[in-house]
Scaffold this motif. Sequence first.
Motif, mmCIF file in Angstrom:
data_model
loop_
_atom_site.group_PDB
_atom_site.id
_atom_site.type_symbol
_atom_site.label_atom_id
_atom_site.label_comp_id
_atom_site.label_asym_id
_atom_site.label_seq_id
_atom_site.Cartn_x
_atom_site.Cartn_y
_atom_site.Cartn_z
ATOM 1 N N GLN A 230 0.828 -1.205 0.000
ATOM 2 C CA GLN A 230 0.000 0.000 0.000
ATOM 3 C C GLN A 230 0.865 1.259 0.000
ATOM 4 O O GLN A 230 0.521 2.261 -0.639
ATOM 5 N N LYS A 231 1.980 1.199 0.705
ATOM 6 C CA LYS A 231 2.887 2.348 0.732
ATOM 7 C C LYS A 231 3.397 2.666 -0.677
ATOM 8 O O LYS A 231 3.478 3.837 -1.068
ATOM 9 N N LYS A 234 0.691 4.388 -2.726
ATOM 10 C CA LYS A 234 0.564 5.797 -2.339
ATOM 11 C C LYS A 234 1.733 6.612 -2.878
ATOM 12 O O LYS A 234 1.546 7.745 -3.362
ATOM 13 N N GLU A 235 2.932 6.078 -2.821
ATOM 14 C CA GLU A 235 4.104 6.765 -3.366
ATOM 15 C C GLU A 235 3.947 6.987 -4.872
ATOM 16 O O GLU A 235 4.319 8.043 -5.395
ATOM 17 N N SER A 237 1.133 7.342 -6.527
ATOM 18 C CA SER A 237 0.136 8.384 -6.732
ATOM 19 C C SER A 237 0.712 9.767 -6.450
ATOM 20 O O SER A 237 0.414 10.734 -7.158
ATOM 21 N N ASP A 238 1.568 9.855 -5.437
ATOM 22 C CA ASP A 238 2.157 11.138 -5.060
ATOM 23 C C ASP A 238 3.303 11.546 -5.972
ATOM 24 O O ASP A 238 3.777 12.685 -5.901
ATOM 25 N N LYS A 264 -7.085 1.911 -4.285
ATOM 26 C CA LYS A 264 -7.981 2.869 -3.632
ATOM 27 C C LYS A 264 -7.787 2.848 -2.121
ATOM 28 O O LYS A 264 -7.694 3.903 -1.473
ATOM 29 N N ALA A 266 -5.224 2.117 -0.564
ATOM 30 C CA ALA A 266 -3.913 2.674 -0.236
ATOM 31 C C ALA A 266 -3.876 4.194 -0.348
ATOM 32 O O ALA A 266 -2.896 4.822 0.057
ATOM 33 N N GLY A 267 -4.921 4.799 -0.917
ATOM 34 C CA GLY A 267 -4.963 6.250 -1.074
ATOM 35 C C GLY A 267 -4.532 6.743 -2.429
ATOM 36 O O GLY A 267 -4.271 7.935 -2.622
ATOM 37 N N SER A 268 -4.469 5.847 -3.414
ATOM 38 C CA SER A 268 -4.102 6.237 -4.769
ATOM 39 C C SER A 268 -5.237 7.019 -5.420
ATOM 40 O O SER A 268 -6.401 6.640 -5.320
ATOM 41 N N THR A 269 -4.875 8.104 -6.128
ATOM 42 C CA THR A 269 -5.878 8.906 -6.834
ATOM 43 C C THR A 269 -5.773 8.662 -8.342
ATOM 44 O O THR A 269 -5.717 9.595 -9.138
#
Length: 326
Positions: A230-231, A234-235, A237-238, A264, A266-269
């Motif tokens: 998940q990290k 997120k990385e 996506s950022d 999703k 994991a916070g991915s946009t």
Amino acid sequence: MKISKEKYEHMKNLADENGVIAALAIDQRGSMEKMMANANPDFNTVKDISRFKEFVSRNLTKYASSILLDPIYGLTAIDARDENAGLLISYEITGYDNDEPGRLPRLITDLSGLRIKEMGADAIKILLYYDIDEDDYINDQKKAFVERIGYEAESLGLPFFLEIVNYDQNIEDAKGEEYSKIRPRKVIESMKVFSNPRYKVDTLKVEAPVNMKYVEGFGEKVLYSKQEAQKYFKEQSDATNLPFIFLSGGVTADMFKETLRFAKEAGSTFNGVLCGRATWKDGVEYFGKGDKEAEDWLLDVGKENITSLNEVLKDTATSVFEKLEA
């Protein structure tokens, strides 16, 4: 990111009512030839591969926001698509020359950005094999190549979709354990490179940062815990301010949907998909048996594959227009 009004209007044609790119990819050429040869060697021709792509376009684009086609086997499929489906066209020659180092990209010689626009396309797509650790001599050629396409697309008012397929020059098996250990850095760092405004890329088409079969709970061999994987999502996506969409990479339809849910969580946009073989691959086998068998499969399993993916996208993907401004 600001883009021209003309590009913005084309992006609207490529996305669904929620601003999500729910696109169907069937621009495969070399891999399509191999699949067709296995299904029915007599059908491994320009005529019959074109017919299969036409079947896919006619039967499945009513459920997709857009379709990606090639100008070798996909010309008849352009007119067969649903009137509401946008169109992306591939500009590159498929594959790469094994006799030359670096997997350098090449363009289809009798094609241009202008000709792609005259076909009615809403976007130009390029596939680029990229190894962040390759020699600068090789990677600088690839960067210049992307710059040329970016400015060509910009002058024509067409969005530029850059598909990045990562690899390591010293590792042959891109699906194996050795490469999967270094895949996250390869994927994320290459996205950072081509997010630079100098390349005029409007949307990145990328792989998931990890091979999901090595993630805890997804496969037998675990290289990443759920939290580690998940990290990396997120990385990823950022790492970019550009819209980015996922390619399926030949995984099963179910695994691809699970990957999107995982991203999703994991916070991915991410902003959608350009999904190919996960949707229609098994239909080639039925096409080898006959037209009716192929259309029956597409209207049953093929439709289910794409509509169920669309349901997942509703819950996971974000609008591309949250990242774009005309």
